[in-house]
Write an enzyme that holds these catalytic residues in place. Structure first.
Site, PDB file in Angstrom:
ATOM      1  CG  ASP A  91      34.654  43.584  36.178  1.00 25.69           C
ATOM      2  OD1 ASP A  91      33.603  43.085  36.638  1.00 25.69           O
ATOM      3  OD2 ASP A  91      34.934  44.799  36.275  1.00 25.69           O
TER       4      ASP A  91
ATOM      5  CG  HIS B 195      31.424  45.920  34.306  1.00 28.45           C
ATOM      6  ND1 HIS B 195      30.598  46.891  33.784  1.00 28.45           N
ATOM      7  CD2 HIS B 195      32.432  46.571  34.931  1.00 28.45           C
ATOM      8  CE1 HIS B 195      31.077  48.090  34.075  1.00 28.45           C
ATOM      9  NE2 HIS B 195      32.198  47.912  34.780  1.00 28.45           N
TER      10      HIS B 195
ATOM     11  CD  GLU C  53      35.647  43.507  39.752  1.00 24.48           C
ATOM     12  OE1 GLU C  53      35.203  44.673  39.749  1.00 24.48           O
ATOM     13  OE2 GLU C  53      36.861  43.239  39.588  1.00 24.48           O
TER      14      GLU C  53
ATOM     15  CD  GLU D 236      32.364  47.636  40.469  1.00 24.44           C
ATOM     16  OE1 GLU D 236      32.167  48.566  39.661  1.00 24.44           O
ATOM     17  OE2 GLU D 236      33.102  46.669  40.232  1.00 24.44           O
TER      18      GLU D 236
ATOM     19  CG  ASP E  69      35.323  52.842  44.749  1.00 29.75           C
ATOM     20  OD1 ASP E  69      35.759  53.861  45.331  1.00 29.75           O
ATOM     21  OD2 ASP E  69      35.465  52.650  43.527  1.00 29.75           O
TER      22      ASP E  69
ATOM     23  CG  HIS F  55      36.020  49.056  42.497  1.00 33.29           C
ATOM     24  ND1 HIS F  55      35.509  50.320  42.291  1.00 33.29           N
ATOM     25  CD2 HIS F  55      35.875  48.395  41.323  1.00 33.29           C
ATOM     26  CE1 HIS F  55      35.062  50.411  41.047  1.00 33.29           C
ATOM     27  NE2 HIS F  55      35.282  49.262  40.433  1.00 33.29           N
TER      28      HIS F  55
END
Length: 381
Positions: free
Chosen positions: A181, A183, A207, A233, A256, A283
């Site tokens: 990730d 992020h 990700e 997400e 998500d 997610h």
């Protein structure tokens, strides 16, 4: 079957927001509207809708969804869609419980009996993750996810990327798959370098290689690598997702369910992804209601590949974890990388309302962490 008589919401530790819908016959359904770091804003939206929807037919899930999304002129975004998620999930739970069937039976029926799952290792500042990876393997997982790096500058020392490569190599040596990730904290000059370094070690996915607002950069990175690109997400509806599908720059979508408008919208997003040969991996670093809702959609989606679980995630501090707030936590038992599809009515989990109410008293809203650089400049978390 009944009209909505009450909508309640409960802020509970570690950082979750649960929603309860009751109809005039006393039947109930539970949803989750957790939006990390913005709890109070979602609660404000829920308070408005809680008054508005009293007396509405609880069975009219799509009508309530459309009214919530389109009826206020301004629409979309994380706050409104998270509040809508909580109500939508609760209405699906209520309806399926009244019919004494799992929600997935109302979505067309299951296409699988078990679902692959992964857990987190490391934390916001990953370091030695070998012990954690071994512990996850002992729990039954065969896939994990970890943050790629600590905070980075837009252009930083290439040496700061070496640790990520070593962590991926270590997890792979244990016979496990590793999602990495970024992020959104790795900017394009560094992201291009890090993905190239990771390629020989075949991460399960990369990700959020860049923040989702940088679709041009993501498209450029996707064209340079054979690593599967995952994101989603921070996309909050099918309209947010569409440009990424049309650009062909995402391989695995990670919407998500607590941020996209609940079960109703996640089902539509899953179908849209299928038409572009894009996999679905929802997610979910959140609570048991959100996870159970994801499972209902994953059960009916042919393009589902793997589900995130928050069991033991580094945000779950203070004593509450994925197994809290439910009376049947055994549904989350992992065996050889999979959990069995729940067969109970509604979401398939039984909420411990006494615990929810007790721990919601004086519960503090979770505050998102921040990172700072050497000059005290704000960096992406």
């Amino acid at each position: 079957m009944g009209k909505i008589s009450k909508i309640e919401y409960f802020r509970v530790p570690p950082r979750w927001l649960f929603v309860k819908v009751t109809d005039d016959a006393g039947s109930v359904g539970w949803g989750e509207a957790s939006l990390e770091g913005h709890t109070q804003a979602v609660e404000g939206c829920l308070a408005a809708w809680a008054n508005r929807y009293i007396g509405f037919e609880a069975d009219d899930i799509e009508h309530i969804w459309q009214l919530s999304y389109r009826g206020g002129f301004y629409r979309g975004g994380p706050i409104l869609m998270s509040a809508l998620s909580g109500i939508d999930i609760a209405l699906w739970d209520l309806k399926a419980r009244n019919l004494n069937v799992p929600i997935y039976q109302l979505l067309g029926g299951k296409v699988r009996d078990k679902l692959r799952v992964y857990a987190w290792i490391g934390g916001d500042r990953p370091s030695d993750v070998e012990a954690q990876a071994k512990a996850r393997k002992a729990q039954g997982f065969n896939a994990v996810k970890m943050n790629a790096t600590e905070d980075l500058g837009w252009l930083d020392s290439p040496g700061k990327l070496a640790g990520c490569v070593e962590r991926v190599k270590m997890v792979k040596a244990l016979g496990m798959d590793a999602g990495v990730d970024f992020h959104g904290r790795v900017h394009k000059p560094m992201a291009k370098q890090l993905i190239a370094k990771l390629e020989p070690y075949e991460p399960l996915f990369v990700e959020e290689p860049l923040l989702s607002e940088n679709i041009g950069g993501i498209k450029d990175i996707a064209a340079r690598t054979h690593c599967p690109i995952a994101l989603g997400e921070r996309l909050h509806s099918r309209w947010d997702v569409r440009p990424f599908l049309e650009a062909g720059c995402v391989d695995i979508l990670q919407p998500d369910i607590s941020h996209v408008g609940g079960i109703s919208e996640l089902r539509r997003i899953a179908s849209a992804c299928e038409t572009y040969d894009v996999a679905l991996a929802p997610h979910c670093p959140l609570g048991p209601i959100a996870l159970a809702a994801n499972i209902q959609v994953a059960a009916v989606s042919s393009n589902f590949v793997i589900q995130e679980m928050s069991l033991g995630i580094h945000y779950n501090v203070g004593g509450q974890d994925l197994t809290s707030y439910t009376l049947n936590p055994g549904v989350w038992t992992v065996t050889e990388g999979y959990i069995d599809l729940m067969s109970g009515p509604g979401l398939g989990i039984e909420i411990d309302e006494n615990q929810v109410r007790a721990l919601s008293n004086d519960s503090k809203a979770w505050v998102s962490p921040t990172f700072s650089g050497p000059g005290n400049e704000l960096r992406e978390w």
